[in-house]
Design an enzyme around this catalytic site. Structure first.
Site, PDB file in Angstrom:
ATOM      1  CG  HIS A  16      -0.351 -13.260   9.948  1.00  0.00           C
ATOM      2  ND1 HIS A  16      -1.683 -12.955  10.143  1.00  0.00           N
ATOM      3  CD2 HIS A  16       0.117 -13.738  11.137  1.00  0.00           C
ATOM      4  CE1 HIS A  16      -2.004 -13.259  11.397  1.00  0.00           C
ATOM      5  NE2 HIS A  16      -0.942 -13.718  12.022  1.00  0.00           N
ATOM      6  CD  GLU A  49      -2.391 -13.437   4.812  1.00  0.00           C
ATOM      7  OE1 GLU A  49      -1.487 -13.910   5.531  1.00  0.00           O
ATOM      8  OE2 GLU A  49      -3.590 -13.549   5.093  1.00  0.00           O
ATOM      9  CB  CYS A  75      -6.167 -12.309  10.256  1.00  0.00           C
ATOM     10  SG  CYS A  75      -4.701 -11.269  10.161  1.00  0.00           S
ATOM     11  CB  CYS A 103      -3.535 -10.173   6.410  1.00  0.00           C
ATOM     12  SG  CYS A 103      -2.140 -10.859   7.338  1.00  0.00           S
TER      13      CYS A 103
HETATM   14 ZN    ZN Z   1      -3.029 -12.249   8.856  1.00  0.00          ZN
END
Ligand code: ZN
Length: 150
Positions: A54, A56, A84, A87
């Site tokens: 992801h 992040e 999410c 993260c």
């Molecule tokens: Zn994430």
């Protein structure tokens, strides 16, 4: 443009670049204590065959590598979509000072939705959270990306 606005614009540019690569358009930047961007990334889960890639996470890895540290006190993270749970947990563990995010994510978010990671007693570090920054543009990118796939 305030630094605050321009940092989210940089994250949105990463989101647009992710969309151009066929990735879900989410982008993130990390700003160091000096006010400068020290890392920027967009989603690369498909390219890297990595569900943890992801925006992040990739930005945190790059910023930590640059800092030579597993922690980033005094750093701010800007991301175009509500993080999410994975993260959000990484943001907490990295000791990020402030989190600015754009669009809310009722389906997969972990900050204002779902497990609300920062509200959990096991979250040992809680960043200051500012939501809705550049949300309209972030939402438009996501809608445009997913629309042809419906
Ligand atoms: Zn994430």
């Amino acid at each position: 443009m305030s630094p605050f606005t321009s940092h989210m614009q940089a994250a949105l540019a990463e989101a647009r670049a992710a969309a151009a690569r066929g990735e879900v358009p989410v982008g993130a930047v990390i700003v160091g204590p000096n006010g400068r961007i020290v890392a920027r990334a967009g989603n690369r889960t498909r390219e890297l065959n990595d569900p943890t890639a992801h925006a992040e996470i990739l930005a945190l890895r790059a910023a930590c590598a640059a800092a030579g540290s597993e922690r980033l006190p005094g750093h701010d993270l800007y991301v175009t979509l509500e993080p999410c749970p994975m993260c959000a947990s990484a943001i907490s563990q990295a000791r990020i000072a402030r989190l600015y995010y754009g669009a809310a994510d009722p389906k997969s978010g972990g900050v204002a939705h779902g497990p609300r990671v920062f509200d959990h007693p096991q979250s040992h570090h809680v960043p200051q959270v500012y939501d809705g920054i550049g949300a309209a543009e972030a939402e438009a990118l996501l809608k445009a990306f997913f629309a042809p796939r419906r």
